[in-house]
Structures are given as C-alpha cells and as structure tokens.
Motif scaffolding. Structure first.
Motif, PDB file in Angstrom:
ATOM      1  N   THR A  36      36.245  49.047  40.962  1.00 11.52           N
ATOM      2  CA  THR A  36      35.890  50.294  40.281  1.00 11.52           C
ATOM      3  C   THR A  36      36.707  50.393  38.992  1.00 11.52           C
ATOM      4  OG1 THR A  36      37.494  51.437  41.655  1.00 11.52           O
ATOM      5  CG2 THR A  36      35.222  51.530  42.377  1.00 11.52           C
ATOM      6  N   THR A  41      42.419  54.855  41.693  1.00 14.13           N
ATOM      7  CA  THR A  41      41.521  55.324  42.758  1.00 14.13           C
ATOM      8  C   THR A  41      41.791  54.637  44.096  1.00 14.13           C
ATOM      9  OG1 THR A  41      39.893  53.819  41.831  1.00 14.13           O
ATOM     10  CG2 THR A  41      39.582  56.154  41.369  1.00 14.13           C
ATOM     11  N   ASN A  44      38.784  52.462  48.573  1.00 13.02           N
ATOM     12  CA  ASN A  44      37.925  53.411  49.272  1.00 13.02           C
ATOM     13  C   ASN A  44      36.968  52.620  50.165  1.00 13.02           C
ATOM     14  OD1 ASN A  44      36.757  55.793  49.890  1.00 13.02           O
ATOM     15  ND2 ASN A  44      35.466  55.872  48.061  1.00 13.02           N
ATOM     16  N   GLN A  89      36.004  49.584  45.848  1.00 12.71           N
ATOM     17  CA  GLN A  89      35.077  50.314  46.723  1.00 12.71           C
ATOM     18  C   GLN A  89      34.526  49.300  47.727  1.00 12.71           C
ATOM     19  OE1 GLN A  89      33.979  53.616  47.010  1.00 12.71           O
ATOM     20  NE2 GLN A  89      32.927  52.777  48.800  1.00 12.71           N
ATOM     21  N   THR A  91      32.153  48.647  51.012  1.00 11.85           N
ATOM     22  CA  THR A  91      31.077  49.226  51.822  1.00 11.85           C
ATOM     23  C   THR A  91      30.705  48.251  52.943  1.00 11.85           C
ATOM     24  OG1 THR A  91      30.231  50.358  49.879  1.00 11.85           O
ATOM     25  CG2 THR A  91      28.739  50.202  51.756  1.00 11.85           C
TER      26      THR A  91
END
Ligand code: HSE
Length: 314
Positions: A36, A41, A44, A89, A91
């Motif tokens: 990202t 950040t 995540n 990020q 997933t």
C-alpha cells in the motif's frame, strides 16, 4: 505491487503416515499481498469467503493480528533479509474449510511466504521457503503437498531441510472427503496425543507405512486395505470426532472401501475406495452423521497434481 498465490487444500496422515504423508486436493485458498502507498499503515489482514460452503463463523476464528500465521510467515521472510513488514494489505480468499483437517493453516503459510518472496524479489529459493513453512507449521505433511502438489511423503531434517518425494495415486481409487459441520482445532487434536507410544504401536505403523508405499505404487487394493490403519493418532482422537466409530462400523461391510481415516487432525474424514459403489458410501456417511444431528458436505475428489502457484487476481 500486488501478488496473489493460489494454494491447494491438503489431507494429511492418510492412515499410517502421521506427520509425514499428505496429499493436495482441488479446493483452494488465494492469498494476496499488496504493497500500500500510505506510509505508517502497518500490515492489514482480511479474510473473505470464496464460496458458499465456507461458513462465515469459522472465518471469524482466523486471527488477523500479529499472532496470525499469515503475518508470522511474512514477518519471517522480511526479517531474513533484515526488513520489517509494513504498508501491506493481505487478503485471504478462503475456499478451504477452516479447522476441518484440510490444511487451511498450511495453505495460508505457504501462500503468504510465496507472495512475500515475490514482492521482495525472490530472496529465498524453494527449499528455503519449504523449510520456513514447515518450521512455522511444526510438521511437513500438509505444507509440502500444499507447496508442490500431489501425494507426498516428507520429513524435516535436523538441519531444517525438507526431504520429500511424490508418490503415485492409482487412477482406480476414489478419495471421498467428508466434512462435518463441526470444527476441531489442530491444537486440541494434538493435545490428546501421548508423548510416548508403545513399541508395538510404532512397529504397527512402520509396517503399514511401508505397505502403503508399495500399495500405491502397484495399485494393490488388498495391501491398501491392510495399510490404511493407524495406532499413533487416530485411536486417541476418536472421542473428538462424533460419529466416527459408527461410520467405521457401517463402512466395514462395503466391499469397495479400502479404508476410512481421519483427514489430518480431523474433523473431516476420508474414505478411500475403489470407484464403484460411491453413492452407497456417501449415503452411509451422511446418514450415520445425520442420526447424530451432524450435517456434512461430501465430495469425491481427485488428487491435485499441482502445488501453490502465483496467479493473476483482480
Ligand atoms: N499431522 C498433523 C496432525 C496434521 O495429525 O496433527 C494436522 O495439521
């Protein structure tokens, strides 16, 4: 940059091969890691269901913080080149039922390692990644087939290296995977195992393991019926798998059945059989569990010959 890796489910142990025998199955998780742009950040992680057979409740049990397996896998790889993971990020698109003995943990470890390795410009080769994956999982039986596909015998040696060989799976044998609606965590399933086993039980499994390898390489159904037995884990775990004793009893009389074993640590079970009479086998398992108010999903699957692979995912 963004990398997605598709990883197959696995079934481990397969009777006598506790912690060393495993097979890839055509059910998949896809792990995507994206860098990202916003600094600070952190990492995540989120999980999404890939199909309707995954109950959302089970997905809620997957840890998404720094204790998660996927985070650990990424962290180990970044640390190995002196970096800390950040601005990522991750997933997990989950098609593999969770806590059902189908290698969902192994798949996220393998997928995360391969994806992170790609993002970092491939600092690790395949043997190194396999070794890290087995170290995180604690045993090689799910991780190795998730990585390389097929039916695999493997060990992790004292120096950390993983030794494996692929074995043949006879075309004429069916693998029926029976997934009940209850979960069983591997930690609980391992906690009921003894630290030591009687010598006669170790000998029993060593005999069956040798027979298994001969049986699959020669398609010897008679030998496979003797080989698909275990005294190292299944007897201790029987009490955790409601209905397994009755299923074993009810399948005893079906001639085409070569064996019925726990898939990994459970809760799923595998019925290995010749290819005739599959409907009868499926209804015996379904009805036996239904008598105990347990719902299940049953599928006859082929071995997935391919292991984890980088894929394009939008
Ligand atoms: N060989 C492992 C066990 C598989 O039976 O505990 C589960 O990860």
């Amino acid at each position: 940059m963004k990398v997605s890796v598709r990883v197959p489910a696995t079934t481990a142990n397969i009777g006598p091969g506790f912690d060393c025998l495993g097979m890839a199955l055509p059910i998949y998780n896809t792990i995507t890691i994206e860098e990202t742009v916003l600094p600070g950040t952190g990492v995540n992680i989120n999980v999404i269901a890939d199909n309707s057979s995954i109950d959302e409740l089970a997905l809620e049990h997957i840890p998404l913080d720094e204790n998660s397996l996927v985070y650990k896998a990424v962290e180990v790889l970044y640390n190995s080149i002196g970096q800390t993971p950040s601005e990522l990020q991750i997933t997990i698109k989950s098609g593999i039922p969770v806590a059902r003995g189908l290698g969902s943990s192994a798949s996220v470890i393998v997928g995360a390692l391969i994806a992170a390795n790609e993002l970092l410009g491939r600092p690790a080769d395949e043997p190194a990644l396999l070794s890290i994956a087995c170290e995180i999982e604690g045993h090689p039986d799910n991780v190795t087939p998730a990585f390389v596909g097929g039916l695999v015998i493997s060990s992790q040696e004292d120096d950390g290296s993983v030794v494996y060989r692929k074995l043949n799976w006879p075309e004429e044998w069916a693998i029926t995977v029976c997934v009940p609606d209850f979960e069983l965590s591997t930690d609980i399933a391992r906690s009921v195992l003894p630290k030591e086993v009687p010598m006669k039980d170790a000998v029993f499994n060593a005999q069956r393991m040798g027979m298994f390898i001969h049986a699959v390489s020669t398609s010897d159904s008679e030998l496979m019926r003797i080989a698909l037995k275990d005294r190292l884990h299944q007897p201790y775990r029987m009490k955790l798998i409601q209905g397994l004793d009755k299923i074993l009893e009810n399948l005893k009389h079906v001639e085409s059945v070569l064996g019925c074993v726990l898939s990994g640590a459970g809760s799923s079970i595998l019925v290995i059989s010749e290819k005739n009479n599959l409907e009868n086998i499926i209804s015996i398992v379904k009805d036996t569990w239904a008598d105990q108010n347990i719902k299940c999903e049953i599928k006859t699957l082929n071995v997935e010959p391919n292991g984890a692979a980088v894929v394009s995912e939008d």
